[in-house]
Design a protein around this motif. Sequence first.
Motif, mmCIF file in Angstrom:
data_model
loop_
_atom_site.group_PDB
_atom_site.id
_atom_site.type_symbol
_atom_site.label_atom_id
_atom_site.label_comp_id
_atom_site.label_asym_id
_atom_site.label_seq_id
_atom_site.Cartn_x
_atom_site.Cartn_y
_atom_site.Cartn_z
ATOM 1 N N CYS A 73 0.748 -1.087 -0.027
ATOM 2 C CA CYS A 73 0.072 0.059 0.125
ATOM 3 C C CYS A 73 1.071 1.103 -0.094
ATOM 4 O O CYS A 73 1.788 1.483 0.712
ATOM 5 C CB CYS A 73 -0.988 -0.015 1.248
ATOM 6 N N CYS A 80 0.386 3.616 3.028
ATOM 7 C CA CYS A 80 1.009 2.819 4.341
ATOM 8 C C CYS A 80 2.773 3.183 4.362
ATOM 9 O O CYS A 80 3.320 3.578 4.933
ATOM 10 C CB CYS A 80 0.838 1.410 4.349
ATOM 11 N N GLU A 81 3.128 2.888 2.958
ATOM 12 C CA GLU A 81 4.631 3.005 2.972
ATOM 13 C C GLU A 81 4.893 4.447 3.136
ATOM 14 O O GLU A 81 6.078 4.931 3.583
ATOM 15 C CB GLU A 81 5.054 2.515 1.440
ATOM 16 N N ASP A 107 4.905 5.380 6.660
ATOM 17 C CA ASP A 107 6.001 4.884 7.360
ATOM 18 C C ASP A 107 7.263 5.562 7.347
ATOM 19 O O ASP A 107 8.063 5.676 8.151
ATOM 20 C CB ASP A 107 6.233 3.430 7.094
ATOM 21 N N ARG A 123 -1.566 6.548 10.170
ATOM 22 C CA ARG A 123 -1.421 5.242 9.707
ATOM 23 C C ARG A 123 -2.470 4.343 10.308
ATOM 24 O O ARG A 123 -3.241 3.314 9.670
ATOM 25 C CB ARG A 123 0.035 4.724 10.096
ATOM 26 N N HIS A 160 -5.738 5.188 8.663
ATOM 27 C CA HIS A 160 -5.696 4.608 7.210
ATOM 28 C C HIS A 160 -5.982 2.888 7.340
ATOM 29 O O HIS A 160 -6.864 2.709 6.509
ATOM 30 C CB HIS A 160 -4.362 4.987 6.666
ATOM 31 N N LEU A 161 -5.391 2.495 8.269
ATOM 32 C CA LEU A 161 -5.387 1.035 8.263
ATOM 33 C C LEU A 161 -6.895 0.594 8.791
ATOM 34 O O LEU A 161 -7.688 -0.450 7.960
ATOM 35 C CB LEU A 161 -4.635 0.403 9.344
ATOM 36 N N HIS A 166 -7.936 -0.958 5.054
ATOM 37 C CA HIS A 166 -7.605 -2.300 5.185
ATOM 38 C C HIS A 166 -8.541 -3.054 6.186
ATOM 39 O O HIS A 166 -8.289 -4.348 6.239
ATOM 40 C CB HIS A 166 -6.232 -2.359 5.654
#
Length: 54
Positions: free
Chosen positions: A13, A16-17, A20, A42, A45-46, A50
């Motif tokens: 994703c 996500c990257e 991070d 994050r 977003h998860l 996700h």
Amino acid sequence: MSARPEPELTEPCRTCEELDHEEAVARAQRDGSRETDCRVLRRRHLAAEHGDGA
């Protein structure tokens, strides 16, 4: 013994990257506030993208 199925490879994703990476940069710059912001973003977003309710 039976062979284990290979895990499905999925595209990483990008969001996500990026979060991070941004967190790592903030950590290197000793910007604790921005580092925390990245972790919060994050997690949001998860949960939203996700389905990770953790």
